[in-house]
Every structure is written in structure tokens, then in C-alpha cells.
Design an enzyme around this catalytic site. Structure first.
Site, PDB file in Angstrom:
ATOM      1  N   ASP A  90       0.786  -0.964   0.055  1.00  0.00           N
ATOM      2  CA  ASP A  90      -0.050  -0.085   0.076  1.00  0.00           C
ATOM      3  C   ASP A  90       0.920   1.054  -0.117  1.00  0.00           C
ATOM      4  O   ASP A  90       1.989   1.512   1.101  1.00  0.00           O
ATOM      5  CB  ASP A  90      -0.870  -0.221   1.112  1.00  0.00           C
ATOM      6  CG  ASP A  90      -1.990   1.257   1.448  1.00  0.00           C
ATOM      7  OD1 ASP A  90      -2.077   1.642   2.674  1.00  0.00           O
ATOM      8  OD2 ASP A  90      -2.119   1.755   0.204  1.00  0.00           O
TER       9      ASP A  90
ATOM     10  N   ASP B 296      -7.713   5.706 -10.049  1.00  0.00           N
ATOM     11  CA  ASP B 296      -9.284   5.071 -10.152  1.00  0.00           C
ATOM     12  C   ASP B 296     -10.174   6.404  -9.526  1.00  0.00           C
ATOM     13  O   ASP B 296      -9.927   6.950  -8.485  1.00  0.00           O
ATOM     14  CB  ASP B 296      -9.535   4.081  -9.248  1.00  0.00           C
ATOM     15  CG  ASP B 296     -10.959   3.405  -9.525  1.00  0.00           C
ATOM     16  OD1 ASP B 296     -11.937   3.919  -9.822  1.00  0.00           O
ATOM     17  OD2 ASP B 296     -11.034   2.043  -9.302  1.00  0.00           O
TER      18      ASP B 296
END
Length: 240
Positions: free
Chosen positions: A122, A145
Site C-alpha cells: 500500500d 481510479d
């Protein structure tokens, strides 16, 4: 690129435990032979571990050089091109999609690049734990996104807290460069960044910048251009 779902504990009467917002949603994918080779041979050489203390990138790269970190490099084509074109610069890519990591590492091995390293976890954790404050010259966020639906906007990686975290990692004069092919997301990012403290928009008109020459044109972008889609670039410089 963010995941803010929450999961309850096993016992109904106990408090709910919340997952932290992440910079990604894990995607499955088939591995090609080249991608698997990249992981098998390249991971021990070029993938960095998530640590509890900032990494010494001068030691990692064996030199002190201007440093760029890209969040979410996808299949790695742009990052490879930038690293190959600028051997005097160091690049760090962050991506959790295994085929993408494998493809990038295969490219690094094939081209013999020495100025690129990878985190396969992450990006928010990498920034918080592995990157020293005031150490990056650039942070790249290309085509994240957009989470189109309004109820999913909280999952977008570009939030006030993200802007502040990035600012803490950039040197004064360092640049956060974002790009998107969805105009409403460009407007949203501009709205967030325009009120984020410690930044200056590099666009003279306070909007988006002209397409920067240093950002490679991807196959995805060329296809979008043929279909009449636009791409919007935003550059914000850390001023204090």
C-alpha cells in the site's frame, strides 16, 4: 484506488473494527511467463520491504540523486520509459497488482536498469513508514481510479489528508504531478489541491498544465485520444 470497507468483529456485541482507507483495490490477474520471470528473478534485487523506519535511499541506490516516486504504476510502461530516459535520476514505483509488478521487474532486468526500485504494498503505508520527510523531488499519480459514483468519492486517493502527507514527503520545490482522463476527477483534484496548504499550482491560469513532455504517452492514452478522450495534468509545487 482506495478501499474504505469496514468489517465487524466475530461477536455481535463487540465494537466494529474499521479497515484503514488504502490506496488501492486488490485485483487478480493471470501471470505471463515474462511477468513471472520478473517476480522470480527481479523481486530479490529490486523490491524493497515495508519497514518501520524511513529507508536510506542513498544506500539503496548507491548514490544521492533527484528522486521520483510513482504511486500505482500499472503495468510499468511509463515508469520504465522515464527511468531509461533519465539514468541520472532515481525512481521508486509502488504497485500491488502482481502482473504489473512482474512486468515492470521483467523490463528492469531486460533493460539492465539500475535506477529503479519497487514497493509491492500500500502506497500510503510506504509514504508514512518508508519515505523520510522532505526527501522526494517528485511524486507522480497517473490515472488513479476516479471512483465515479458520488457515494464512492471517499475512496479516492486524492483527499486533503493525502495532500498533506505528500507535502510532508516532498522537498521544498518538489512537485506533485497528477494526470487523469476523466474531467470531473480533474476538477475534483483541482478543488482539493487549490485549498491544500503549502502548495502552489504551476498552471499560470490556476487550472491544469499543458501536457508535460516528461510524462510518457501510454497505449491507453493513445487509444483514448483516437476516441476523442482528453487527459488533464495537474502540477502542484511545495512552497513551504
Amino acid at each position: 484506488m482506495t478501499d474504505s470497507q469496514e468489517t465487524p468483529t466475530a461477536d455481535e456485541g463487540e465494537p466494529r473494527q474499521h479497515r484503514a482507507i488504502k490506496s488501492f483495490v486488490m485485483r487478480a490477474g493471470r501471470m505471463t511467463e515474462g511477468q513471472q520471470r520478473g517476480l522470480d528473478q527481479g523481486k530479490p534485487l529490486f523490491v524493497l520491504p515495508l519497514t518501520d523506519a524511513p529507508a536510506d535511499f542513498d544506500q539503496v541506490f548507491g548514490r544521492s540523486a533527484p528522486r521520483t516516486l510513482e504511486i500505482g504504476f500499472g503495468m510499468g510502461h511509463s515508469l520504465l520509459e522515464m527511468a531509461a530516459a533519465s539514468p541520472e535520476l532515481d525512481f521508486i514505483g509502488v504497485e500491488v497488482h502482481r502482473p504489473g509488478v512482474g512486468a515492470l521487474l521483467n523490463g528492469v532486468l531486460t533493460q539492465g536498469l539500475k535506477n529503479l526500485r519497487v514497493y509491492d504494498c500500500d502506497a500510503i503505508e510506504v509514504l508514512k513508514q518508508c519515505v523520510a520527510d522532505n526527501s522526494l523531488d517528485r511524486l507522480l499519480l497517473f490515472f488513479p481510479d476516479p471512483w465515479h459514483k458520488a457515494r464512492h468519492h471517499k475512496r479516492r486517493i486524492v483527499q486533503p489528508a493525502f495532500a498533506e502527507l505528500v507535502r510532508s514527503k516532498l522537498k521544498v520545490g518538489g512537485v506533485l504531478h497528477m494526470a487523469t482522463d476523466w474531467e470531473p476527477y480533474a476538477e475534483y483534484m483541482l478543488e482539493v489541491m487549490s485549498v491544500a496548504p503549502g502548495y502552489r499550482n504551476q498552471a499560470a491560469d490556476g487550472g491544469c498544465v499543458p501536457r508535460p513532455a516528461e510524462r510518457p504517452v501510454t497505449k491507453f492514452e493513445r487509444r483514448g485520444e483516437r476516441l476523442g478522450h482528453g487527459v488533464w495534468d495537474l502540477k502542484f509545487e511545495k512552497v513551504d
